[in-house]
Enzyme design. Structure first.
Site, short mmCIF file in Angstrom:
data_model
loop_
_atom_site.label_atom_id
_atom_site.label_comp_id
_atom_site.label_asym_id
_atom_site.label_seq_id
_atom_site.Cartn_x
_atom_site.Cartn_y
_atom_site.Cartn_z
N GLN A 38 0.80 -1.22 0.00
CA GLN A 38 0.00 0.00 0.00
C GLN A 38 0.84 1.28 0.00
O GLN A 38 0.33 2.35 -0.29
CB GLN A 38 -0.95 -0.01 1.20
CG GLN A 38 -1.99 -1.12 1.10
CD GLN A 38 -2.90 -1.19 2.31
OE1 GLN A 38 -2.56 -1.82 3.31
NE2 GLN A 38 -4.04 -0.54 2.27
N ASN A 88 -7.64 -6.36 14.41
CA ASN A 88 -8.04 -5.22 13.57
C ASN A 88 -9.55 -5.04 13.70
O ASN A 88 -10.30 -5.99 13.50
CB ASN A 88 -7.71 -5.47 12.10
CG ASN A 88 -6.21 -5.51 11.85
OD1 ASN A 88 -5.41 -5.25 12.74
ND2 ASN A 88 -5.84 -5.84 10.62
N ARG A 130 4.04 -0.05 12.93
CA ARG A 130 3.73 -1.36 12.37
C ARG A 130 3.77 -1.25 10.85
O ARG A 130 3.02 -0.46 10.26
CB ARG A 130 2.35 -1.83 12.82
CG ARG A 130 1.91 -3.12 12.14
CD ARG A 130 0.53 -3.60 12.59
NE ARG A 130 0.20 -4.83 11.91
CZ ARG A 130 -0.86 -5.01 11.10
NH1 ARG A 130 -1.71 -4.03 10.90
NH2 ARG A 130 -1.06 -6.16 10.51
N HIS A 174 -2.52 -4.85 -12.46
CA HIS A 174 -2.14 -4.58 -13.85
C HIS A 174 -3.13 -5.23 -14.83
O HIS A 174 -3.50 -4.64 -15.83
CB HIS A 174 -0.72 -5.10 -14.14
CG HIS A 174 0.33 -4.33 -13.43
ND1 HIS A 174 1.56 -4.86 -13.08
CD2 HIS A 174 0.35 -3.06 -12.97
CE1 HIS A 174 2.28 -3.95 -12.44
NE2 HIS A 174 1.57 -2.84 -12.37
N ASP A 218 2.08 0.68 -8.31
CA ASP A 218 3.46 0.75 -8.84
C ASP A 218 4.30 1.80 -8.10
O ASP A 218 5.49 1.59 -7.87
CB ASP A 218 3.44 1.12 -10.34
CG ASP A 218 2.88 -0.01 -11.20
OD1 ASP A 218 2.46 -1.05 -10.62
OD2 ASP A 218 2.86 0.14 -12.43
N HIS A 244 1.40 -9.24 4.47
CA HIS A 244 0.22 -8.39 4.37
C HIS A 244 -0.30 -8.48 2.92
O HIS A 244 -0.29 -7.51 2.18
CB HIS A 244 0.54 -6.96 4.78
CG HIS A 244 -0.65 -6.12 5.18
ND1 HIS A 244 -0.76 -5.48 6.40
CD2 HIS A 244 -1.80 -5.83 4.52
CE1 HIS A 244 -1.91 -4.82 6.46
NE2 HIS A 244 -2.56 -5.01 5.32
N GLU A 277 -4.92 -2.58 14.18
CA GLU A 277 -5.51 -1.61 13.25
C GLU A 277 -6.85 -1.12 13.77
O GLU A 277 -7.66 -1.92 14.24
CB GLU A 277 -5.78 -2.23 11.86
CG GLU A 277 -4.57 -2.41 11.00
CD GLU A 277 -4.89 -3.02 9.64
OE1 GLU A 277 -6.00 -2.82 9.12
OE2 GLU A 277 -4.00 -3.72 9.11
N TYR A 292 -12.83 -2.19 12.81
CA TYR A 292 -13.25 -0.94 12.18
C TYR A 292 -14.72 -0.62 12.38
O TYR A 292 -15.10 0.53 12.51
CB TYR A 292 -13.00 -1.00 10.67
CG TYR A 292 -11.54 -0.95 10.27
CD1 TYR A 292 -10.94 0.27 9.94
CD2 TYR A 292 -10.76 -2.09 10.21
CE1 TYR A 292 -9.60 0.33 9.56
CE2 TYR A 292 -9.43 -2.05 9.84
CZ TYR A 292 -8.86 -0.84 9.52
OH TYR A 292 -7.54 -0.77 9.15
N ASN A 337 -1.41 -10.83 8.35
CA ASN A 337 -2.44 -9.82 8.55
C ASN A 337 -3.76 -10.32 7.97
O ASN A 337 -3.88 -10.56 6.77
CB ASN A 337 -2.08 -8.51 7.86
CG ASN A 337 -3.17 -7.47 8.06
OD1 ASN A 337 -3.37 -7.00 9.18
ND2 ASN A 337 -3.91 -7.13 7.01
N GLU A 338 -4.76 -10.47 8.83
CA GLU A 338 -6.14 -10.75 8.44
C GLU A 338 -6.28 -11.90 7.44
O GLU A 338 -6.72 -11.68 6.30
CB GLU A 338 -6.78 -9.50 7.82
CG GLU A 338 -6.94 -8.35 8.76
CD GLU A 338 -7.80 -7.24 8.17
OE1 GLU A 338 -8.34 -7.38 7.06
OE2 GLU A 338 -7.95 -6.20 8.83
C1 PNW Z 1 -7.78 -3.83 6.57
N1 PNW Z 1 -14.13 -5.13 6.99
O1 PNW Z 1 -8.68 -4.60 5.82
C2 PNW Z 1 -6.39 -4.07 5.98
O2 PNW Z 1 -5.56 -4.77 6.88
C3 PNW Z 1 -5.69 -2.83 5.49
O3 PNW Z 1 -4.66 -3.16 4.60
C4 PNW Z 1 -6.69 -1.87 4.88
O4 PNW Z 1 -6.08 -0.76 4.29
C5 PNW Z 1 -7.63 -1.44 6.00
O5 PNW Z 1 -8.25 -2.54 6.62
C6 PNW Z 1 -8.72 -0.48 5.54
O6 PNW Z 1 -9.59 -1.12 4.65
C7 PNW Z 1 -10.03 -4.68 6.15
O7 PNW Z 1 -14.93 -5.33 6.07
C8 PNW Z 1 -10.94 -4.93 5.13
O8 PNW Z 1 -14.57 -5.02 8.17
C9 PNW Z 1 -12.27 -5.08 5.40
C10 PNW Z 1 -12.75 -4.98 6.71
C11 PNW Z 1 -11.85 -4.72 7.73
C12 PNW Z 1 -10.50 -4.56 7.45
#
Ligand code: PNW
Length: 509
Positions: free
Chosen positions: A38, A326, A96, A58, A71, A141, A405, A328, A185-186
């Protein structure tokens, strides 16, 4: 009457005065995160091999929202010193970031080590250490070397051996400088969305390839952890895995929806959490039962969910020093009747298609009343964080948790009051989980240090504390208001009650 008013007023005032400022222990860590694909760019420079995200973006420009690729991204391969200066400004104690497997091993295999790649990460780590910032390194990742994808990627069991080889190269080279490692990661995201959905490699085989991926990732994680214990325990490092968990709240109080929500939690966090964190190990019984039953009905001779040997169960169980989380957002969960036995509206035929969604037997929605962000899936629901932390505490005997996260995307602009409010509200929820509920959380990582390549959403979604001006020739980074806010939190370890919105710093105008 007036006595009553005085009484109420006194109660209100004293309860306000009695609300203590929310502070975290002095030992609590605050940091920021990013990942290689990223941010780094330099996708084919200095000996780096191609990764599945290079190939995918790509070849499938139409699938990426703004038709971009990574890129160049934020060009952090070249600008890492600028980035570290910004991290230093925040006053956080750790960073991190992830290492790109294909920058270290261009073909994915250890017979060819890219010395420039090794040198690059030494330079990044040395710069961090010079500034007093601890590196927390994610080994994987999502950016698998493309040549390993040609072998089937995470669906081929041999990949677990290759991952252990790669992990060993990292520990041999950087083990003396890095003492916190995250293997993956995830896995939920890169297995389910990568093999069952739209992420790279784009296999779109939900309910089959995603389970094979998860199986081999669990084996690879367990094997890498045991390899660390056997060969590197003298380093006294911490090794963990990062799992994601959206809070899954039943949509109604009905018994069916309560059960569907719990099943959905077992299918998401539990898919990886149960084998690693639970007393018994192995897949969650609810997942095993549903997939075995559906596979049988669908005419398979074997369950679509592979089986671990008893030795593998034991190897994977308790393979962690702490758990990375993580988080959100939150979803509302409803039962879908009989899962796989949905009657197709069009044909009237019973739909028995193998898929993860049919196995879960639930549908996920979000409330239209929850505040929106710039990401369609991300609604602002701070109370869900506390519930998720408590669920993990209660389900797995309160493991040591590190939030790897948490963050939010909003439109471009430096006066990001909405992001400040998100961080504040989510941190208060974490604070309640720790100090009122006894959850064992010892660190928090804001995602992300700066705007970056947001996978299928390209550069259109911005999660950064620092804004990146993609139009400027040197990809200028500027601190947002949220950077100032988060810096106050990191330095004082307290959530400010009256954050000064006029706070200005040198790059904020
Ligand atoms: C994370 N959801 O992905 C990733 O670890 C990161 O690379 C990404 O940039 C970040 O979240 C923001 O999107 C997720 O649907 C994708 O709850 C989807 C979810 C949570 C985290």
């Amino acid at each position: 009457m007036s006595l009553l008013i005085v009484f109420i007023l006194t109660a209100v005032i004293s309860s306000y005065a009695a609300t203590p400022k929310q502070c975290f222990d002095n030992t609590f860590h605050f940091g920021v995160g990013s990942s290689a694909l990223q941010t780094e760019g330099a996708w084919n420079l200095s000996g780096k091999g191609e990764s599945i995200w290079d190939r995918y973006s790509h070849d499938n420009q139409d699938l990426v929202f703004d038709h971009t690729n990574a890129d160049v991204a934020t060009d952090s391969y070249h600008k890492y010193k600028d980035d570290i200066r910004n991290i230093k400004k925040l006053g956080v104690t750790f960073y991190r970031f992830s290492i790109a497997w294909s920058r270290i091993l261009p073909t994915g295999l250890i017979d060819e080590i890219n010395e420039d790649g090794i040198k690059h990460y030494h330079a990044v780590i040395d710069e961090l250490l010079k500034e007093g910032i601890k590196p927390m390194v994610t080994m994987y990742h999502w950016d698998l070397p493309q040549s390993l994808q040609e072998l089937g990627g995470w669906t081929n069991p041999i990949i677990a051996d290759y991952f252990v080889d790669y992990a060993r190269v990292l520990l041999q080279n950087f083990g003396g400088k890095v003492n916190t490692w995250v293997t993956f990661n995830e896995p939920y995201s890169f297995c389910h969305d990568g093999y069952g959905g739209l992420y790279a490699p784009g296999t779109r085989s939900s309910g089959r390839h995603d389970y094979l991926c998860g199986h081999n990732v669990l084996r690879a994680h367990g094997m890498a952890f045991r390899m660390y214990e056997k060969e590197f325990s003298h380093l006294k490092a911490s090794v963990s895995i990062t799992l994601n968990m959206s809070w899954l709240e039943p949509a109604t109080t009905s018994v069916d929806d309560q059960a569907a929500a719990e099943r959905a939690r077992q299918f998401s966090f539990g898919w990886f959490g149960h084998p690693i964190l639970s007393k018994d190990g192995d897949y969650p019984p609810a997942m095993r039962e549903a997939i075995n039953r559906n596979s049988r009905i669908q005419g398979f001779n074997h369950s679509r969910l592979p089986t671990f040997t008893p030795e593998e169960v034991a190897m994977i169980k308790k393979s962690y020093h702490f758990v990375g989380l993580n988080h959100y957002t939150t979803f509302l969960v409803r039962l879908i009747l009989a899962g796989i036995c949905k009657v197709s509206k069009r044909s009237g035929i019973i739909d028995t298609k193998p898929s993860y969604e049919n196995d879960v037997g639930a549908i996920l929605r979000q409330s239209p009343t929850w505040p929106k962000t710039n990401s369609s899936w991300l609604k602002v629901v701070p109370w869900g964080f506390r519930k998720a932390l408590n669920w993990i505490k209660n389900t797995y005997n309160n493991p040591r948790l590190f939030i790897t996260e948490n963050g939010v995307s909003y439109e471009a602009g430096l006066q990001d009051v909405k992001r400040v409010n998100y961080i504040e509200a989510y941190l208060r929820s974490v604070h309640d989980a720790i100090y009122k509920d006894g959850c064992n959380v010892f660190g928090y990582t804001y995602w992300s240090l700066m705007d970056n390549y947001e996978w299928m959403r390209g550069y259109s979604e911005r999660f950064g504390l620092f804004e990146v001006d993609y139009k400027s020739s040197n990809l200028t980074r500027s601190a947002r208001l949220s950077a100032a806010f988060y810096s106050t939190v990191a330095r004082t370890k307290c959530i400010p009650d009256n954050f000064n919105y006029n706070f200005n710093n040198d790059t904020n105008n």
